[in-house]
Scaffold this motif. Structure first.
Motif, PDB file in Angstrom:
ATOM      1  N   LEU A 182      39.825  41.319  43.862  1.00 47.04           N
ATOM      2  CA  LEU A 182      39.602  41.967  45.085  1.00 47.04           C
ATOM      3  C   LEU A 182      38.489  41.529  45.742  1.00 47.04           C
ATOM      4  O   LEU A 182      38.388  41.049  46.972  1.00 47.04           O
ATOM      5  CB  LEU A 182      39.717  43.452  44.769  1.00 47.04           C
ATOM      6  CG  LEU A 182      40.912  44.102  44.289  1.00 47.04           C
ATOM      7  CD1 LEU A 182      40.761  45.576  43.899  1.00 47.04           C
ATOM      8  CD2 LEU A 182      41.989  44.059  45.643  1.00 47.04           C
ATOM      9  N   ARG A 183      37.225  41.463  44.935  1.00 43.51           N
ATOM     10  CA  ARG A 183      35.982  41.226  45.575  1.00 43.51           C
ATOM     11  C   ARG A 183      35.980  39.866  46.356  1.00 43.51           C
ATOM     12  O   ARG A 183      35.443  39.300  47.308  1.00 43.51           O
ATOM     13  CB  ARG A 183      34.786  41.066  44.815  1.00 43.51           C
ATOM     14  CG  ARG A 183      33.403  40.924  45.318  1.00 43.51           C
ATOM     15  CD  ARG A 183      32.370  41.274  44.293  1.00 43.51           C
ATOM     16  NE  ARG A 183      31.179  41.132  45.022  1.00 43.51           N
ATOM     17  CZ  ARG A 183      30.288  42.090  45.366  1.00 43.51           C
ATOM     18  NH1 ARG A 183      30.561  43.382  45.220  1.00 43.51           N
ATOM     19  NH2 ARG A 183      29.083  41.735  45.855  1.00 43.51           N
ATOM     20  N   ARG A 184      36.546  38.727  45.373  1.00 45.06           N
ATOM     21  CA  ARG A 184      36.799  37.215  45.901  1.00 45.06           C
ATOM     22  C   ARG A 184      37.617  37.135  47.039  1.00 45.06           C
ATOM     23  O   ARG A 184      37.402  36.357  48.036  1.00 45.06           O
ATOM     24  CB  ARG A 184      37.452  36.661  44.800  1.00 45.06           C
ATOM     25  CG  ARG A 184      37.420  35.163  45.029  1.00 45.06           C
ATOM     26  CD  ARG A 184      37.869  34.146  43.912  1.00 45.06           C
ATOM     27  NE  ARG A 184      38.904  34.706  43.049  1.00 45.06           N
ATOM     28  CZ  ARG A 184      39.033  34.965  41.585  1.00 45.06           C
ATOM     29  NH1 ARG A 184      37.858  34.906  40.984  1.00 45.06           N
ATOM     30  NH2 ARG A 184      40.004  35.199  41.456  1.00 45.06           N
ATOM     31  N   LEU A 185      38.586  38.038  47.321  1.00 43.98           N
ATOM     32  CA  LEU A 185      39.466  37.910  48.397  1.00 43.98           C
ATOM     33  C   LEU A 185      38.695  38.660  49.604  1.00 43.98           C
ATOM     34  O   LEU A 185      38.853  38.022  50.738  1.00 43.98           O
ATOM     35  CB  LEU A 185      40.847  38.720  48.215  1.00 43.98           C
ATOM     36  CG  LEU A 185      41.871  38.040  47.392  1.00 43.98           C
ATOM     37  CD1 LEU A 185      42.974  39.163  47.227  1.00 43.98           C
ATOM     38  CD2 LEU A 185      42.554  36.886  48.372  1.00 43.98           C
ATOM     39  N   VAL A 186      37.973  39.696  49.381  1.00 47.55           N
ATOM     40  CA  VAL A 186      37.340  40.505  50.668  1.00 47.55           C
ATOM     41  C   VAL A 186      36.224  39.487  50.883  1.00 47.55           C
ATOM     42  O   VAL A 186      35.849  39.247  52.142  1.00 47.55           O
ATOM     43  CB  VAL A 186      36.845  41.989  50.213  1.00 47.55           C
ATOM     44  CG1 VAL A 186      36.125  42.228  51.132  1.00 47.55           C
ATOM     45  CG2 VAL A 186      38.029  42.572  50.054  1.00 47.55           C
ATOM     46  N   SER A 187      35.590  38.820  50.116  1.00 44.49           N
ATOM     47  CA  SER A 187      34.264  37.940  50.403  1.00 44.49           C
ATOM     48  C   SER A 187      34.843  36.908  51.125  1.00 44.49           C
ATOM     49  O   SER A 187      34.029  36.262  52.130  1.00 44.49           O
ATOM     50  CB  SER A 187      33.619  37.516  48.896  1.00 44.49           C
ATOM     51  OG  SER A 187      33.290  38.304  48.223  1.00 44.49           O
TER      52      SER A 187
END
Length: 398
Positions: free
Chosen positions: A94-99
């Protein structure tokens, strides 16, 4: 084990004094919050900072024992599965996608627009000679920025304010629980419609970027998008409102620091870090759950317990921050944890720092005579919840 603290402690009107007194008796204490559930407070830097990144302290409510798990799920359904309340490997994805959508370049590109918004707000205040700095400046600045960044109508900001206040506050009675349920439905309907619009016709905004963000062949699903957008809306303005409000109150009640910052504007970045440490906008880190029996500072934490890291207390630990209750904009080695620590370090920290530096710089430059328009003893804090620390109003004259 120390005596269990009552639920009301977590809503103390003077948390800094209360936590300092309690820290003198030990850094970890049991507390009845949420009521009826085993929970512990962590008050010092030595144990608090590592706890923020301890893999034994999970964020997912799947670790909450029944019957409490159902209550956690019901409280904020719209936020279920959000990045902040997830653990690896879900959190990592999730963090990678939002980043991919929330890039430093996208944030830095906002600088001229943030400055224009700040100047326009000051222009509107100037003829009046006074203002409520929260309603007239600290709230509209970040809400306008996050609305424009997401690509949602700024005209809906009053609804966003109500939604945010409801979702970050506690549901302590039936009426509050009912309102929270209504807000969950309203936010879900609102963002579901916007997501569908962006899928059909993408724009140059953050919602479109999140809808289109890919990690190999993976996309965010609908619930992940709803939770992520709601989190960005809340965290994207609620915390910055109170960073500006709390920081300006601290400055206006420390005239020697105010004078120093006017004389040496190059200290502004250091001042923002000190505002974050001294009276940051997040008083308590979000829930963490013990995935196994463990010990913190010699206190036994049973599996399934809630662990609260009180960021405000950690940031005033005298073992790390000399004279912790004193505002010092020249403070060196300011290793505060206002944005968290580790894998959950706040993704929006660059945006908050950008908005805060522009906000404080603009107010000090354009309102050279700004001062409190009330007795400091009359200032009241919003005590509706234990997560966010902020003022009800901040009357000023200039």
């Amino acid at each position: 084990m120390p005596e269990k603290l009552p639920f009301e402690f977590i809503l103390s009107p003077d948390p800094h004094a209360a936590c300092a007194a309690l820290r003198g008796k030990g850094p970890v204490h049991p507390v009845d919050f949420p009521p009826g559930m085993g929970a512990f407070l962590v008050l010092d830097y030595e144990h608090g900072r590592p706890a923020l990144n301890d893999p034994r302290l999970a964020k997912s409510v799947s670790w909450v024992p029944e019957p409490f798990r159902a209550r956690f799920h019901a409280d904020n359904r719209i936020l279920a599965g959000n990045m902040l309340d997830s653990d690896p490997p879900d959190h990592t994805r999730l963090r990678r996608l939002v980043s991919k959508a929330f890039t430093p370049r996208r944030i830095e590109a906002l600088r001229p627009r943030v400055q224009k918004i700040a100047d326009d707000l000051v222009d509107a205040m100037l003829p009046r000679g006074g203002a409520d700095l929260l309603d007239d400046f600290a709230f509209p600045l970040p809400i306008t920025v996050i609305c424009e960044l997401l690509g949602v109508p700024v005209e809906d900001q009053d609804a966003f304010r109500d939604w945010s206040g409801t979702l970050v506050g506690p549901a302590l009675n039936e009426e509050q629980a009912r309102h929270r349920g209504e807000v969950n439905l309203a936010v879900g309907d609102y963002f579901t419609a916007i997501i569908a619009e962006r899928r059909a016709a993408p724009r140059d905004d953050l919602v479109s970027a999140l809808v289109l963000a890919r990690d190999d062949d993976e996309l965010l699903d609908d619930q992940e998008l709803l939770a992520g957008l709601t989190l960005l809306l809340i965290a994207g303005h609620e915390t910055t409102v109170n960073l500006i409000g709390n920081g300006m109150l601290a400055l206006l009640t420390a005239p020697e620091q105010l004078k120093l910052l006017r004389e040496r504007p190059e200290l502004l970045p250091s001042a923002v870090e000190e505002f974050l440490r001294h009276d940051g906008p997040v008083e308590r880190a979000t829930f963490r759950f013990a995935t196994e029996d463990l010990e913190l500072a010699g206190v036994h934490i049973p599996k399934g317990s809630v662990v609260h890291i009180l960021l405000g207390a950690v940031n005033r630990d005298p073992e790390v921050f000399p004279c912790p209750d004193v505002l010092d904009i020249t403070r060196a080695d300011n290793r505060h944890v206002a944005f968290g620590h580790g894998i959950h370090f706040c993704l929006g920290a660059p945006l908050a720092r950008l908005e805060a530096s522009i906000a404080f710089g603009t107010l000090l430059e354009r309102l050279p005579g700004i001062e409190l328009d009330c007795d400091p003893a009359e200032i009241r804090w919003n005590l509706s919840g234990s997560l966010i620390r902020g003022l009800r109003t901040l009357p000023v004259r200039f």
